[in-house]
Write an enzyme that holds these catalytic residues in place. Structure first.
Site, PDB file in Angstrom:
ATOM      1  N   GLN A 212       0.851  -1.194   0.000  1.00  0.00           N
ATOM      2  CA  GLN A 212       0.000   0.000   0.000  1.00  0.00           C
ATOM      3  C   GLN A 212       0.881   1.237   0.000  1.00  0.00           C
ATOM      4  OE1 GLN A 212      -1.769   1.884   3.565  1.00  0.00           O
ATOM      5  NE2 GLN A 212      -3.734   1.069   2.852  1.00  0.00           N
TER       6      GLN A 212
ATOM      7  N   ASP B 284      -1.220   5.671   2.510  1.00  0.00           N
ATOM      8  CA  ASP B 284      -2.381   5.326   3.339  1.00  0.00           C
ATOM      9  C   ASP B 284      -3.585   4.897   2.517  1.00  0.00           C
ATOM     10  OD1 ASP B 284      -0.761   6.056   5.449  1.00  0.00           O
ATOM     11  OD2 ASP B 284      -1.619   8.051   5.654  1.00  0.00           O
TER      12      ASP B 284
ATOM     13  N   PRO C 146       5.438   4.640   1.139  1.00  0.00           N
ATOM     14  CA  PRO C 146       4.894   3.305   1.405  1.00  0.00           C
ATOM     15  C   PRO C 146       4.251   3.270   2.782  1.00  0.00           C
ATOM     16  CG  PRO C 146       7.303   3.293   1.573  1.00  0.00           C
ATOM     17  CD  PRO C 146       6.910   4.638   1.063  1.00  0.00           C
ATOM     18  N   SER C 147       3.066   2.673   2.890  1.00  0.00           N
ATOM     19  CA  SER C 147       2.326   2.731   4.154  1.00  0.00           C
ATOM     20  C   SER C 147       1.872   1.369   4.678  1.00  0.00           C
ATOM     21  CB  SER C 147       1.115   3.664   4.017  1.00  0.00           C
ATOM     22  OG  SER C 147       0.339   3.341   2.880  1.00  0.00           O
ATOM     23  N   SER C 148       2.095   0.305   3.923  1.00  0.00           N
ATOM     24  CA  SER C 148       1.846  -1.039   4.440  1.00  0.00           C
ATOM     25  C   SER C 148       2.659  -2.009   3.606  1.00  0.00           C
ATOM     26  CB  SER C 148       0.361  -1.398   4.390  1.00  0.00           C
ATOM     27  OG  SER C 148       0.104  -2.576   5.151  1.00  0.00           O
TER      28      SER C 148
END
Length: 382
Positions: A73, A76, A88-90
């Site tokens: 991901q 967000d 990058p958030s996940s």
């Protein structure tokens, strides 16, 4: 490399311990990876193009069973294109790091574990297989990510409790815990984690400074305090509520052309020397409220900019390949390059310690980093 090849590599490296091997085989990573992924490299310095399982199934499977992190991901969830997002958030963490941290966690049968950052659900799925779903709680701030993780876990026949919430607060409904593990980095260990861990229990979390550098802290809890050493280098996404606020470059020169009101000097310390991950960590422990960026030029030179978070001070240090001295300009009440030099020389004077010589202590008054022993706190530069 398939699952057996990855297992062999992880066992050979020492990351995958024998007690975790049956769980590795029973909980395959591929069940927890979405169709669209952005493969990274182990040190996090580069992101490769997106791989879509529906278009390149072999490439997707190769990435899944490579010892690399996989971004799942961006921004967000606000970035939906095929290219790279801004932040990058996940992700699905690098398998070597996953099992190294699980080895640090040292779980035993019957232990209750709280995980901060569910992500794809693989890590808490591994814990649920090892300990039983009723002994594992995982907190994820992003509701869509949590939903995907729960679907992955159900498909794998696993049932840890997944909570949508603020990981800083832990989860009192399942406390107390024997172990807490974070799969995101923090710049400050939330005291709720300490309060919700049994005396003698462990907290394993990536921890980093604002300036840079990060390592895995392994803290033993004793009542309302926790203390322990760093075990290894790491590079995780920051807990969302602790993401640093770094003012933009334009906030510093106040509309003036460089060098503005800055004072010129020279240094024999190359900007390259302060750029290593452990060097950044050691400098950051001593320089609170400071961060840096690099401005690169086509001829191979660059400028290292150092800033204070209050926007009152800045420094520029110009790097030229092969040079023996480097031009410095500093402005504001803090002489940030002088601080950087002093912090680097402290690190050098103590034998260039690696992450494993540093430690962290946490209590109701805050937290303190130390070198070799809690009796030797890392000093702030002055």
């Amino acid at each position: 490399m398939g699952p057996s090849g990855l297992a062999s590599a992880l066992v050979a490296s020492g990351a995958l311990q024998p007690d975790w091997l049956p769980t590795f085989k029973a909980v395959p990573r591929e069940l927890f990876v979405p169709d669209r992924i952005w493969p990274g490299i182990a040190d996090g310095t580069r992101q490769n193009p997106m791989v879509d399982r529906t278009k390149a199934p072999d490439g997707w499977l190769t990435a899944v069973y490579s010892d690399i992190p996989l971004t799942t991901q961006w921004d967000d969830g606000n970035h939906t294109g095929d290219g790279l997002g801004k932040t990058p958030s996940s992700s699905s963490s690098q398998p070597h790091m996953v099992f190294s941290m699980l080895a640090d966690l040292d779980v035993k049968d019957g232990h209750r574990v709280l995980e901060i950052g569910t992500g794809t659900g693989w890590n808490s799925g591994l814990l649920a297989h090892r300990l039983g779903g009723g002994n594992v709680v995982s907190i994820e701030f992003d509701a869509a990510v949590a939903k995907g993780a729960m679907e992955n876990q159900r498909a794998a026949g696993l049932s840890p409790l997944v909570i949508v919430g603020d990981g800083r607060r832990g989860y009192t409904g399942g406390a107390p815990y024997d172990r807490i593990i974070a799969t995101c980095s923090v710049g400050e260990v939330p005291h709720a984690w300490v309060d919700q861990t049994l005396t003698g229990g462990l907290i394993v979390t990536p921890w980093g400074t604002l300036y840079g550098g990060e390592a895995i802290a392994r803290l033993t809890v004793d009542g309302g305090t926790a203390s322990g050493r760093f075990t290894r280098s790491s590079a995780f996404m920051r807990l969302r509520q602790q993401r640093p606020n770094r003012p933009p470059h334009d906030a510093y020169l106040k509309g003036q052309a460089w060098p503005a009101d800055g004072e010129r000097s020279t240094t024999t310390l190359s900007p390259v020397e302060v750029g290593g991950w452990v060097e950044q960590f050691a400098i950051g422990l001593q320089m609170s409220g400071a961060f840096w960026s690099v401005e690169r030029y086509d001829d191979g030179t660059y400028t290292l900019w150092t800033y204070s978070t209050d926007t009152l001070s800045w420094a520029s240090t110009d790097y030229e390949p092969g040079a023996e001295s480097f031009e410095v300009v500093q402005s504001g009440p803090r002489r940030l390059w002088d601080e950087t030099e002093a912090a680097y020389l402290w690190w050098e004077g103590h034998g260039r310690p690696g992450f494993d010589r540093f430690g962290l202590s946490v209590d109701s008054d805050g937290e303190r980093a130390w070198l070799d022993s809690p009796d030797h706190p890392v000093p702030a530069v002055s």
